[in-house]
Design a protein around this motif. Structure first.
Motif, PDB file in Angstrom:
ATOM      1  N   LEU A 243       0.828  -1.210   0.000  1.00  0.00           N
ATOM      2  CA  LEU A 243       0.000   0.000   0.000  1.00  0.00           C
ATOM      3  C   LEU A 243       0.858   1.255   0.000  1.00  0.00           C
ATOM      4  N   VAL A 244       1.916   1.245   0.801  1.00  0.00           N
ATOM      5  CA  VAL A 244       2.812   2.405   0.870  1.00  0.00           C
ATOM      6  C   VAL A 244       3.537   2.604  -0.464  1.00  0.00           C
ATOM      7  N   ILE A 245       4.088   1.522  -1.019  1.00  0.00           N
ATOM      8  CA  ILE A 245       4.803   1.617  -2.297  1.00  0.00           C
ATOM      9  C   ILE A 245       3.862   2.088  -3.393  1.00  0.00           C
ATOM     10  N   GLY A 246       2.613   1.577  -3.371  1.00  0.00           N
ATOM     11  CA  GLY A 246       1.652   1.971  -4.388  1.00  0.00           C
ATOM     12  C   GLY A 246       1.334   3.452  -4.339  1.00  0.00           C
ATOM     13  N   THR A 247       1.216   4.018  -3.139  1.00  0.00           N
ATOM     14  CA  THR A 247       0.932   5.448  -3.014  1.00  0.00           C
ATOM     15  C   THR A 247       2.084   6.293  -3.550  1.00  0.00           C
ATOM     16  N   ILE A 248       3.305   5.882  -3.221  1.00  0.00           N
ATOM     17  CA  ILE A 248       4.465   6.628  -3.710  1.00  0.00           C
ATOM     18  C   ILE A 248       4.613   6.457  -5.221  1.00  0.00           C
ATOM     19  N   ASN A 249       4.386   5.233  -5.717  1.00  0.00           N
ATOM     20  CA  ASN A 249       4.517   4.986  -7.154  1.00  0.00           C
ATOM     21  C   ASN A 249       3.436   5.682  -7.969  1.00  0.00           C
ATOM     22  N   LEU A 250       2.320   6.037  -7.324  1.00  0.00           N
ATOM     23  CA  LEU A 250       1.270   6.755  -8.043  1.00  0.00           C
ATOM     24  C   LEU A 250       1.787   8.100  -8.532  1.00  0.00           C
ATOM     25  N   ALA A 251       2.546   8.788  -7.680  1.00  0.00           N
ATOM     26  CA  ALA A 251       3.136  10.060  -8.103  1.00  0.00           C
ATOM     27  C   ALA A 251       4.159   9.840  -9.216  1.00  0.00           C
ATOM     28  N   LEU A 252       4.956   8.770  -9.101  1.00  0.00           N
ATOM     29  CA  LEU A 252       5.930   8.470 -10.155  1.00  0.00           C
ATOM     30  C   LEU A 252       5.233   8.120 -11.463  1.00  0.00           C
ATOM     31  N   ALA A 253       4.102   7.429 -11.378  1.00  0.00           N
ATOM     32  CA  ALA A 253       3.362   7.065 -12.584  1.00  0.00           C
ATOM     33  C   ALA A 253       2.799   8.304 -13.277  1.00  0.00           C
ATOM     34  N   ILE A 254       2.345   9.271 -12.491  1.00  0.00           N
ATOM     35  CA  ILE A 254       1.836  10.520 -13.068  1.00  0.00           C
ATOM     36  C   ILE A 254       2.949  11.249 -13.809  1.00  0.00           C
ATOM     37  N   ILE A 255       4.130  11.289 -13.199  1.00  0.00           N
ATOM     38  CA  ILE A 255       5.273  11.940 -13.848  1.00  0.00           C
ATOM     39  C   ILE A 255       5.687  11.175 -15.103  1.00  0.00           C
ATOM     40  N   THR A 256       5.685   9.845 -15.032  1.00  0.00           N
ATOM     41  CA  THR A 256       6.067   9.035 -16.195  1.00  0.00           C
ATOM     42  C   THR A 256       5.097   9.245 -17.345  1.00  0.00           C
ATOM     43  N   GLU A 257       3.804   9.270 -17.037  1.00  0.00           N
ATOM     44  CA  GLU A 257       2.813   9.523 -18.097  1.00  0.00           C
ATOM     45  C   GLU A 257       3.034  10.887 -18.714  1.00  0.00           C
ATOM     46  N   ALA A 258       3.280  11.904 -17.875  1.00  0.00           N
ATOM     47  CA  ALA A 258       3.518  13.254 -18.398  1.00  0.00           C
ATOM     48  C   ALA A 258       4.787  13.295 -19.257  1.00  0.00           C
ATOM     49  N   THR A 259       5.818  12.545 -18.833  1.00  0.00           N
ATOM     50  CA  THR A 259       7.063  12.521 -19.603  1.00  0.00           C
ATOM     51  C   THR A 259       6.858  11.866 -20.958  1.00  0.00           C
ATOM     52  N   LEU A 260       6.154  10.730 -20.984  1.00  0.00           N
ATOM     53  CA  LEU A 260       5.901  10.051 -22.253  1.00  0.00           C
ATOM     54  C   LEU A 260       5.077  10.926 -23.189  1.00  0.00           C
ATOM     55  N   SER A 261       4.043  11.566 -22.629  1.00  0.00           N
ATOM     56  CA  SER A 261       3.218  12.446 -23.461  1.00  0.00           C
ATOM     57  C   SER A 261       4.014  13.649 -23.944  1.00  0.00           C
ATOM     58  N   PHE A 262       4.897  14.165 -23.097  1.00  0.00           N
ATOM     59  CA  PHE A 262       5.729  15.304 -23.495  1.00  0.00           C
ATOM     60  C   PHE A 262       6.677  14.914 -24.633  1.00  0.00           C
TER      61      PHE A 262
END
Length: 323
Positions: A243-262
């Motif tokens: 649960l803890v890793i998933g919460t932290i990785n959610l922010a990383l996933a948002i950044i990764t999606e933004a990077t790929l789209s960029f």
């Protein structure tokens, strides 16, 4: 004469002998987790900001002033308009418009919804893959454990963004011109396959500890199958760090999606996300249209910061060594 007056013992019903069990909500508000949450003003603020941004994204079709997907409502004469409070701005578009005449505020609401949806689904996919492989590796051991962990080690040699770019590029090459709106699911798959290793390694380590405990030995003695023991008994005891890793990785996933789209390998411009908006706005930044990139960038930064703060708090709150 009553029973008490006669000195005889009074028989109490089971419901009277013990207090009624507390509800789930009551137990949560009396828990240490809730106390830890409300004790930090910064964490409470992060929770409120996250809740507001997620709520606004989910209600985008209701609260957005305009529909950026409705091509009939777009007018190229409204393109490149500054915010309403700047000279030359239009009161209809509070934060201005982009190069296609779309309202920036409405596009941010819809784009945030896309970014959050992709990130949540990608994290759930990573959790599903990582937890399953970690359970199998830790419980069976031997050659199975060796194969899974060596694959994980190879995956760790590549940055997550590089793996996502590779998977996305392969999908784009194989289905060029025939995606039919599948970019959303390609992003989910790309990001999900980039984050599973951390879950697998964590769950494997905890499974190695749990499988030697008495309750697992007892389950074996009564004839339970290995699959039933793993998912009914071991799994619930290894989910806290997930649960803890998933919460932290959610922010990383948002950044990764933004990077790929960029980088141009994410969602198309017709389906806005925060990364796509920043990528489009970056083209017009030096021409003076700063609002195209500023407001989506601020939204992305605030969302990631709020989710990161919640993840850090959850990690500390669930760590028994810090209590």
């Amino acid at each position: 004469m009553s029973t008490e007056e006669q000195g005889l013992p009074v028989l109490k019903t089971p419901s009277a002998a013990r207090a009624a069990p507390r509800g789930l909500v009551t137990r949560f508000f009396d828990s240490d987790l809730w106390y830890s949450f409300r004790s930090s003003r910064l964490v409470v603020l992060a929770g409120i900001v996250t809740l507001l941004m997620v709520g606004a994204a989910l209600l985008a079709p209701v609260i957005a002033p305009h529909d950026p997907y409705d091509l009939r409502a777009l007018n190229l004469m409204d393109s490149d308009l500054p915010p309403a409070w700047v000279k030359g701005g239009d009161p209809r578009f509070l934060l201005g418009t982009d190069d296609q005449g779309r309202d920036i505020l409405s596009t941010i609401l819809y784009g945030t919804r896309s970014s959050i949806a992709i990130s949540v689904l990608a994290v759930l996919l990573a959790i599903g893959i990582g937890v399953s492989l970690g359970l199998v590796a830790g419980y069976f051991g031997g050659i199975v454990d060796t194969i899974i962990m060596r694959i994980a080690d190879v995956k760790l040699t590549f940055p997550a963004i590089l793996v996502a770019l590779l998977i996305n590029g392969i999908a784009q090459t194989l289905f060029r011109g025939r995606l039919g709106g599948a970019e959303f699911w390609i992003l989910v798959l790309s990001i999900g396959l980039s984050f599973w290793v951390q879950y697998a390694r964590t769950v494997r380590g905890m499974t190695l500890v749990e499988k030697s405990k008495e309750y697992v030995q007892a389950a074996r003695l009564i004839g339970m199958s290995r699959t039933a023991i793993m998912f009914k008994h071991v799994l619930p005891n290894v989910l806290s760090p997930v649960l803890v890793i998933g919460t932290i990785n959610l922010a990383l996933a948002i950044i990764t999606e933004a990077t790929l789209s960029f980088l141009g390998v994410g969602l198309p411009p017709t389906e806005p996300s925060l990364g796509t908006m920043i990528q489009i706005g970056n083209k017009y930044l030096f021409s003076g249209s700063w609002w195209m990139v500023a407001f989506p960038g601020i939204t992305l930064a605030v969302l990631v910061l709020a989710v990161n703060l919640l993840g850090d708090w959850l990690r500390d709150a669930l760590n028994p060594k810090l209590r």
